[in-house]
Design a protein around this motif. Structure first.
Motif, PDB file in Angstrom:
ATOM      1  N   GLN A   1       0.825  -1.205   0.000  1.00 29.42           N
ATOM      2  CA  GLN A   1       0.000   0.000   0.000  1.00 29.42           C
ATOM      3  C   GLN A   1       0.860   1.257   0.000  1.00 29.42           C
ATOM      4  O   GLN A   1       0.562   2.234  -0.708  1.00 29.42           O
ATOM      5  CB  GLN A   1      -0.920  -0.011   1.226  1.00 29.42           C
ATOM      6  N   GLN A   2       1.958   1.193   0.806  1.00 23.20           N
ATOM      7  CA  GLN A   2       2.862   2.352   0.842  1.00 23.20           C
ATOM      8  C   GLN A   2       3.534   2.577  -0.508  1.00 23.20           C
ATOM      9  O   GLN A   2       3.690   3.716  -0.964  1.00 23.20           O
ATOM     10  CB  GLN A   2       3.918   2.146   1.931  1.00 23.20           C
ATOM     11  N   ASP A   3       3.943   1.456  -1.142  1.00 22.91           N
ATOM     12  CA  ASP A   3       4.577   1.570  -2.466  1.00 22.91           C
ATOM     13  C   ASP A   3       3.597   2.166  -3.468  1.00 22.91           C
ATOM     14  O   ASP A   3       3.969   3.015  -4.296  1.00 22.91           O
ATOM     15  CB  ASP A   3       5.044   0.192  -2.933  1.00 22.91           C
ATOM     16  N   GLN A   4       2.345   1.700  -3.390  1.00 22.81           N
ATOM     17  CA  GLN A   4       1.345   2.250  -4.297  1.00 22.81           C
ATOM     18  C   GLN A   4       1.114   3.739  -4.037  1.00 22.81           C
ATOM     19  O   GLN A   4       1.012   4.537  -4.974  1.00 22.81           O
ATOM     20  CB  GLN A   4       0.031   1.486  -4.134  1.00 22.81           C
ATOM     21  N   GLN A   5       1.085   4.073  -2.724  1.00 24.67           N
ATOM     22  CA  GLN A   5       0.893   5.488  -2.378  1.00 24.67           C
ATOM     23  C   GLN A   5       2.081   6.332  -2.833  1.00 24.67           C
ATOM     24  O   GLN A   5       1.912   7.446  -3.379  1.00 24.67           O
ATOM     25  CB  GLN A   5       0.697   5.621  -0.863  1.00 24.67           C
TER      26      GLN A   5
ATOM     27  N   GLN B   1       1.908   6.720  -6.496  1.00 21.43           N
ATOM     28  CA  GLN B   1       0.878   7.695  -6.850  1.00 21.43           C
ATOM     29  C   GLN B   1       1.342   9.113  -6.543  1.00 21.43           C
ATOM     30  O   GLN B   1       1.132  10.040  -7.344  1.00 21.43           O
ATOM     31  CB  GLN B   1      -0.399   7.375  -6.074  1.00 21.43           C
ATOM     32  N   ASP B   2       2.011   9.261  -5.361  1.00 20.72           N
ATOM     33  CA  ASP B   2       2.517  10.591  -4.997  1.00 20.72           C
ATOM     34  C   ASP B   2       3.570  11.064  -5.986  1.00 20.72           C
ATOM     35  O   ASP B   2       3.598  12.247  -6.370  1.00 20.72           O
ATOM     36  CB  ASP B   2       3.113  10.556  -3.590  1.00 20.72           C
ATOM     37  N   GLN B   3       4.422  10.126  -6.394  1.00 22.54           N
ATOM     38  CA  GLN B   3       5.469  10.499  -7.354  1.00 22.54           C
ATOM     39  C   GLN B   3       4.859  10.875  -8.692  1.00 22.54           C
ATOM     40  O   GLN B   3       5.302  11.832  -9.347  1.00 22.54           O
ATOM     41  CB  GLN B   3       6.447   9.328  -7.524  1.00 22.54           C
ATOM     42  N   GLU B   4       3.841  10.095  -9.102  1.00 17.86           N
ATOM     43  CA  GLU B   4       3.177  10.424 -10.366  1.00 17.86           C
ATOM     44  C   GLU B   4       2.501  11.789 -10.275  1.00 17.86           C
ATOM     45  O   GLU B   4       2.580  12.596 -11.221  1.00 17.86           O
ATOM     46  CB  GLU B   4       2.146   9.344 -10.697  1.00 17.86           C
ATOM     47  N   ASN B   5       1.851  12.037  -9.108  1.00 18.20           N
ATOM     48  CA  ASN B   5       1.228  13.351  -8.924  1.00 18.20           C
ATOM     49  C   ASN B   5       2.267  14.461  -8.917  1.00 18.20           C
ATOM     50  O   ASN B   5       2.065  15.544  -9.484  1.00 18.20           O
ATOM     51  CB  ASN B   5       0.431  13.369  -7.625  1.00 18.20           C
ATOM     52  N   LYS B   6       3.389  14.160  -8.247  1.00 14.37           N
ATOM     53  CA  LYS B   6       4.462  15.153  -8.182  1.00 14.37           C
ATOM     54  C   LYS B   6       5.044  15.419  -9.555  1.00 14.37           C
ATOM     55  O   LYS B   6       5.313  16.580  -9.937  1.00 14.37           O
ATOM     56  CB  LYS B   6       5.542  14.652  -7.228  1.00 14.37           C
ATOM     57  N   ASP B   7       5.268  14.322 -10.301  1.00 10.79           N
ATOM     58  CA  ASP B   7       5.807  14.492 -11.652  1.00 10.79           C
ATOM     59  C   ASP B   7       4.838  15.293 -12.510  1.00 10.79           C
ATOM     60  O   ASP B   7       5.236  16.171 -13.289  1.00 10.79           O
ATOM     61  CB  ASP B   7       6.072  13.124 -12.294  1.00 10.79           C
TER      62      ASP B   7
ATOM     63  N   GLU C   1      14.825  22.735  -9.059  1.00  9.62           N
ATOM     64  CA  GLU C   1      14.287  21.496  -9.621  1.00  9.62           C
ATOM     65  C   GLU C   1      15.271  20.350  -9.480  1.00  9.62           C
ATOM     66  O   GLU C   1      14.892  19.205  -9.174  1.00  9.62           O
ATOM     67  CB  GLU C   1      13.941  21.702 -11.100  1.00  9.62           C
ATOM     68  N   ARG C   2      16.537  20.699  -9.709  1.00 14.06           N
ATOM     69  CA  ARG C   2      17.559  19.646  -9.572  1.00 14.06           C
ATOM     70  C   ARG C   2      17.654  19.157  -8.136  1.00 14.06           C
ATOM     71  O   ARG C   2      17.767  17.952  -7.864  1.00 14.06           O
ATOM     72  CB  ARG C   2      18.920  20.178 -10.033  1.00 14.06           C
ATOM     73  N   MET C   3      17.610  20.070  -7.196  1.00 12.32           N
ATOM     74  CA  MET C   3      17.670  19.691  -5.777  1.00 12.32           C
ATOM     75  C   MET C   3      16.452  18.865  -5.383  1.00 12.32           C
ATOM     76  O   MET C   3      16.538  17.956  -4.570  1.00 12.32           O
ATOM     77  CB  MET C   3      17.744  20.954  -4.902  1.00 12.32           C
ATOM     78  N   GLU C   4      15.308  19.192  -5.976  1.00 14.69           N
ATOM     79  CA  GLU C   4      14.103  18.441  -5.697  1.00 14.69           C
ATOM     80  C   GLU C   4      14.221  17.012  -6.204  1.00 14.69           C
ATOM     81  O   GLU C   4      13.762  16.058  -5.576  1.00 14.69           O
ATOM     82  CB  GLU C   4      12.891  19.127  -6.340  1.00 14.69           C
ATOM     83  N   GLU C   5      14.840  16.831  -7.373  1.00 14.21           N
ATOM     84  CA  GLU C   5      15.007  15.503  -7.948  1.00 14.21           C
ATOM     85  C   GLU C   5      15.939  14.647  -7.114  1.00 14.21           C
ATOM     86  O   GLU C   5      15.700  13.464  -6.914  1.00 14.21           O
ATOM     87  CB  GLU C   5      15.539  15.609  -9.380  1.00 14.21           C
ATOM     88  N   ILE C   6      17.026  15.230  -6.660  1.00 15.16           N
ATOM     89  CA  ILE C   6      17.992  14.438  -5.883  1.00 15.16           C
ATOM     90  C   ILE C   6      17.660  14.449  -4.406  1.00 15.16           C
ATOM     91  O   ILE C   6      18.371  13.841  -3.605  1.00 15.16           O
ATOM     92  CB  ILE C   6      19.424  14.943  -6.106  1.00 15.16           C
TER      93      ILE C   6
END
Length: 302
Positions: free
Chosen positions: A199-203, A206-212, A258-263
């Motif tokens: 569930q955490q992985d799915q969340q 999903q959060d990463q997809e939303n963030k992206d 943006e770069r700092m956010e990615e890393i």
């Protein structure tokens, strides 16, 4: 002469019939049997005593006792028992006592303790002076008591062993149940953890997809804003050097963020890096400015 011979025959027949000859014959058989018994020729003794008692129907309890002894010493317990039993209640108390004693010995040899004690007790009752019977009785009784005690100890030991075994089996079963419950709980916890992790992985996904998606939307918005700004600047005329530098710094700052956010670098560390870059940039422009001023002094004022 014929008459005398006939008379002798008649007299011999008469002698046999009136018992005189029978007694003599019985005594001869008995004497032969006794001699054979003393010589330990039990086979001959048995034959003579058997003929005397069974074939001649002589009632002689002493001879019957010796016949029982002959069978006993020949290790024929079955026939010895039968002969002793026939005189165990003899009118002769000593003979009855010995017969019961011998029956007790035979039973003792067969490990039949209770019947053996009963026969030995009867032997003492018939003849209280039968010391051999009394000795056998006391020894057998002692053996019986020791055996009973040993049996009771063995019974107690077996009972203790059975109880110990039951306790061990119970402890083993309890431990197996405990281990099984522990294993079941571990499996349950593992399944729950795995479910929570899924569930955490799915969340997270999903959060990463939303963030992206949010990042893409933000980039699109910034690009639109920049295009509008560029369009406005184009409409207003060429941007100044200061505006251009300001815009480039903003773009660099945005790219840096943006770069700092990615890393996923901590904000404090990112700020330190940014300050260092700014310092380097300031030093660069200062050095560039100094060089420009130096070159200007070599030129004519005009």
């Amino acid at each position: 002469m014929y008459t005398i011979l006939s008379l002798l025959i008649v007299l011999n027949i008469y002698s046999d019939n009136n018992g005189i000859g029978k007694i003599a014959k019985a005594n001869a058989r008995k004497s032969t049997a006794e001699s054979a018994f003393k010589a330990e020729d039990y086979k001959t003794a048995i034959e003579e005593y058997t003929y005397l008692l069974d074939s001649m129907n002589i009632q002689d309890d002493a001879a019957m006792l010796d016949l029982g002894h002959a069978y006993f010493l020949s290790e024929d317990a079955e026939n010895a028992t039968k002969r002793y039993a026939s005189i165990q209640n003899s009118a002769n108390k000593k003979i009855a006592s010995i017969a019961n004693q011998q029956l007790g010995v035979i039973k003792a040899q067969a490990k039949e303790i209770k019947p053996a004690l009963a026969f030995l007790k009867a032997a003492m009752k018939h003849d209280p002076q039968n010391l051999a019977a009394r000795y056998d009785y006391e020894m057998l009784l002692k053996q019986k008591n020791e055996q009973d005690q040993q049996d009771q100890e063995n019974k107690d030991d077996n009972k203790d062993q059975n109880e110990d075994q039951k306790d061990q089996d119970k402890d083993k079963q309890d431990q197996e149940n405990k281990d099984q419950n522990k294993e079941d709980q571990e499996n349950k916890d593992q399944e729950e953890n795995q479910e929570q992790q899924d569930q955490q992985d799915q969340q997270d996904q999903q959060d990463q997809e939303n963030k992206d998606q949010k990042g893409e939307d933000q980039k699109d918005q910034e690009q639109q804003d920049q295009e509008q700004k560029d369009q406005q600047q184009g409409e207003q005329g060429e941007e100044t050097e200061e505006e251009r530098e300001q815009r480039e710094q903003e773009q660099q700052q945005q790219q840096f963020d943006e770069r700092m956010e990615e890393i996923k670098m901590p904000a404090s560390q990112a700020q330190m890096i940014l300050d260092a870059l700014k310092n380097n940039e300031v030093q660069y422009f200062q050095q560039k400015k100094k060089k420009s001023n130096k070159n200007d002094r070599n030129k004519p004022d005009w």
